[in-house]
Enzyme design. Structure first.
Site, PDB file in Angstrom:
ATOM      1  N   HIS A   8      -3.967 -19.513  41.958  1.00 27.59           N
ATOM      2  CA  HIS A   8      -2.329 -18.867  42.191  1.00 27.59           C
ATOM      3  C   HIS A   8      -0.942 -18.519  40.976  1.00 27.59           C
ATOM      4  O   HIS A   8      -0.365 -18.514  41.722  1.00 27.59           O
ATOM      5  CB  HIS A   8      -1.485 -20.208  43.250  1.00 27.59           C
ATOM      6  CG  HIS A   8      -2.794 -20.196  44.412  1.00 27.59           C
ATOM      7  ND1 HIS A   8      -2.738 -21.093  45.835  1.00 27.59           N
ATOM      8  CD2 HIS A   8      -3.847 -18.712  44.998  1.00 27.59           C
ATOM      9  CE1 HIS A   8      -4.103 -20.847  46.110  1.00 27.59           C
ATOM     10  NE2 HIS A   8      -3.946 -19.739  46.060  1.00 27.59           N
ATOM     11  N   CYS A  31      11.068 -10.583  36.793  1.00 26.42           N
ATOM     12  CA  CYS A  31      12.211  -8.971  37.165  1.00 26.42           C
ATOM     13  C   CYS A  31      10.931  -8.394  38.006  1.00 26.42           C
ATOM     14  O   CYS A  31      10.192  -7.907  37.758  1.00 26.42           O
ATOM     15  CB  CYS A  31      12.626  -8.674  36.356  1.00 26.42           C
ATOM     16  SG  CYS A  31      13.646  -7.114  37.067  1.00 26.42           S
ATOM     17  N   SER A  51      -7.448 -29.571  49.894  1.00 24.48           N
ATOM     18  CA  SER A  51      -8.025 -29.560  50.790  1.00 24.48           C
ATOM     19  C   SER A  51      -9.120 -28.695  51.298  1.00 24.48           C
ATOM     20  O   SER A  51      -9.414 -28.391  52.656  1.00 24.48           O
ATOM     21  CB  SER A  51      -6.195 -29.608  51.825  1.00 24.48           C
ATOM     22  OG  SER A  51      -6.125 -27.876  52.204  1.00 24.48           O
ATOM     23  N   ALA A  82      -7.025 -39.114  43.196  1.00 20.46           N
ATOM     24  CA  ALA A  82      -7.491 -39.368  42.038  1.00 20.46           C
ATOM     25  C   ALA A  82      -7.061 -39.640  40.954  1.00 20.46           C
ATOM     26  O   ALA A  82      -8.582 -40.283  39.701  1.00 20.46           O
ATOM     27  CB  ALA A  82      -6.605 -37.490  41.759  1.00 20.46           C
TER      28      ALA A  82
HETATM   29  P1  OAD Z   1      -2.642 -29.460  50.174  1.00 20.94           P
HETATM   30  O1  OAD Z   1      -1.739 -29.909  50.229  1.00 20.94           O
HETATM   31  O2  OAD Z   1      -3.822 -28.491  51.307  1.00 20.94           O
HETATM   32  O3  OAD Z   1      -3.622 -30.881  50.641  1.00 20.94           O
HETATM   33  C1  OAD Z   1      -4.331 -31.803  49.019  1.00 20.94           C
HETATM   34  C2  OAD Z   1      -4.983 -32.400  49.355  1.00 20.94           C
HETATM   35  O4  OAD Z   1      -5.137 -33.414  48.119  1.00 20.94           O
HETATM   36  C3  OAD Z   1      -5.491 -32.993  51.062  1.00 20.94           C
HETATM   37  O5  OAD Z   1      -7.291 -33.011  51.020  1.00 20.94           O
HETATM   38  C4  OAD Z   1      -5.191 -34.490  50.204  1.00 20.94           C
HETATM   39  O6  OAD Z   1      -5.570 -35.491  51.159  1.00 20.94           O
HETATM   40  C5  OAD Z   1      -4.849 -34.920  48.859  1.00 20.94           C
HETATM   41  N1  OAD Z   1      -4.330 -36.098  48.092  1.00 20.94           N
HETATM   42  C6  OAD Z   1      -3.467 -36.162  48.734  1.00 20.94           C
HETATM   43  N2  OAD Z   1      -3.165 -37.190  47.763  1.00 20.94           N
HETATM   44  C7  OAD Z   1      -3.947 -37.536  46.377  1.00 20.94           C
HETATM   45  C8  OAD Z   1      -4.174 -37.566  45.831  1.00 20.94           C
HETATM   46  N3  OAD Z   1      -3.154 -39.154  45.048  1.00 20.94           N
HETATM   47  N4  OAD Z   1      -5.292 -38.055  45.251  1.00 20.94           N
HETATM   48  C9  OAD Z   1      -6.356 -37.093  45.422  1.00 20.94           C
HETATM   49  N5  OAD Z   1      -6.212 -35.921  46.341  1.00 20.94           N
HETATM   50  C10 OAD Z   1      -5.122 -36.254  46.972  1.00 20.94           C
HETATM   51  O7  OAD Z   1      -3.426 -28.439  49.151  1.00 20.94           O
HETATM   52  P2  OAD Z   1      -3.680 -27.405  48.066  1.00 20.94           P
HETATM   53  O8  OAD Z   1      -5.428 -27.605  48.235  1.00 20.94           O
HETATM   54  O9  OAD Z   1      -3.889 -27.468  46.752  1.00 20.94           O
HETATM   55  O10 OAD Z   1      -1.399 -21.637  47.562  1.00 20.94           O
HETATM   56  O11 OAD Z   1      -3.769 -26.164  49.197  1.00 20.94           O
HETATM   57  C11 OAD Z   1      -3.875 -25.139  48.712  1.00 20.94           C
HETATM   58  C12 OAD Z   1      -2.830 -23.704  48.337  1.00 20.94           C
HETATM   59  O12 OAD Z   1      -2.125 -23.939  49.920  1.00 20.94           O
HETATM   60  C13 OAD Z   1      -2.237 -24.192  47.540  1.00 20.94           C
HETATM   61  O13 OAD Z   1      -2.218 -23.718  46.342  1.00 20.94           O
HETATM   62  C14 OAD Z   1      -1.008 -23.460  48.261  1.00 20.94           C
HETATM   63  C15 OAD Z   1      -1.440 -23.788  49.429  1.00 20.94           C
HETATM   64  O14 OAD Z   1      -0.659 -23.174  50.427  1.00 20.94           O
HETATM   65  C16 OAD Z   1      -0.230 -20.579  48.153  1.00 20.94           C
HETATM   66  O15 OAD Z   1       1.094 -21.477  47.890  1.00 20.94           O
HETATM   67  C17 OAD Z   1      -0.759 -19.677  47.685  1.00 20.94           C
END
Ligand code: OAD
Length: 247
Positions: free
Chosen positions: A120, A128, A190, A233
């Site tokens: 991403h 800019c 997630s 993690a």
């Molecule tokens: P999410 O916020 O959707 O998910 C975070 C995940 O991390 C969840 O499944 C939690 O259970 C898990 N989690 C929380 N604390 C943790 C820890 N200490 N160790 C391990 N896991 C933990 O984040 P992403 O999956 O990264 O996109 O979201 C994907 C995309 O959605 C992002 O890149 C962003 C967002 O909208 C854009 O901005 C384009």
């Protein structure tokens, strides 16, 4: 959980080509909030209002004030944690070739991983919107919002906003390494945002083991991943690496 830690250590020792797919969860222990779930950014804000390219084009000052300034403050301060450091240790043990990350915080590179695909984009740079000149985010003066380039154009994060394409090089390489790996670690995502969430599916379909590290179940759990190690993690990575040291 101990049995799954042992299993993961064994699977890593046996694997020849390991890839990690990471998400916001790996950076929560560095003080960066996730997007979904408790304390997540999308609990406070509607992503379509502040993280969509159309929202940015309509009102860049609003997006800067609500999202970008706050992100800049948090990301400027953040340091890698045991989760990031664990992936560096795996790389040094020759047990991790590539990290595909959905995160824009640059913490995998700061920790020392050398092959990081930023699915991403990243937040380290602003560009800019008129002439594409890049500025390091930590050096951008936010006393006037939105900040502007020398040419007068508005600066925007070098990250992918909703409604935008994944950078083609990142997408192409991610598909390639997902196809080639024989073990994919899926850490702190997630797994609901496409096409990133497809990478474990590609890995599985092409014969790799898929191991999730997450305190919660995801749509991959029980469907695509071979097993889920339920935990944070940092702690899980430390325990896996300790167990690998016994082999
Ligand atoms: P999410 O916020 O959707 O998910 C975070 C995940 O991390 C969840 O499944 C939690 O259970 C898990 N989690 C929380 N604390 C943790 C820890 N200490 N160790 C391990 N896991 C933990 O984040 P992403 O999956 O990264 O996109 O979201 C994907 C995309 O959605 C992002 O890149 C962003 C967002 O909208 C854009 O901005 C384009």
């Amino acid at each position: 959980m101990h049995d799954l830690i042992k299993q993961a250590a064994e699977d890593l020792v046996a694997a020849k080509y390991v890839v990690a797919l990471t998400g916001a969860g790996i950076s929560t222990e560095s003080g960066i909030p996730p997007f979904r779930g408790k304390g997540g950014l999308w609990e406070r804000f509607d992503p379509m209002e502040i993280a969509h390219i159309d929202a940015f084009m309509k009102d860049p000052a609003k997006v800067w004030n609500i999202l970008v300034k706050e992100m800049k403050e948090i990301v400027d301060q953040a340091q890698p944690n045991d989760g990031h450091n664990g992936l560096v240790k795996l790389e040094k043990m020759n047990k991790l070739q590539t990290v595909i990350t959905q995160n824009i915080d640059g913490l995998h590179q700061a920790a020392g991983n050398t092959d990081v695909i930023e699915f991403h984009g990243n937040f380290a740079w602003q560009r800019c919107m008129d002439c594409s000149k890049k500025y390091e985010t930590r050096e951008v003066d936010v006393s006037e919002i939105p900040p502007r380039c020398d040419c007068g154009g508005i600066l925007r994060p070098n990250a992918v906003l909703f409604g935008e394409m994944i950078p083609s090089g990142a997408l192409w390489r991610s598909r390639q390494v997902a196809t080639d790996c024989d073990l994919m670690l899926v850490v702190g995502t997630s797994a609901v945002v496409q096409p990133a969430a497809l990478m474990p599916v590609i890995a599985k379909q092409t014969g790799a083991k898929v191991v999730e590290i997450n305190p919660e179940r995801t749509p991959l759990t029980g469907e695509i991943s071979d097993y889920l190690i339920k935990g944070k993690a940092g702690d899980v990575m430390n325990r896996i690496i300790e167990e690998m040291g016994k082999k």
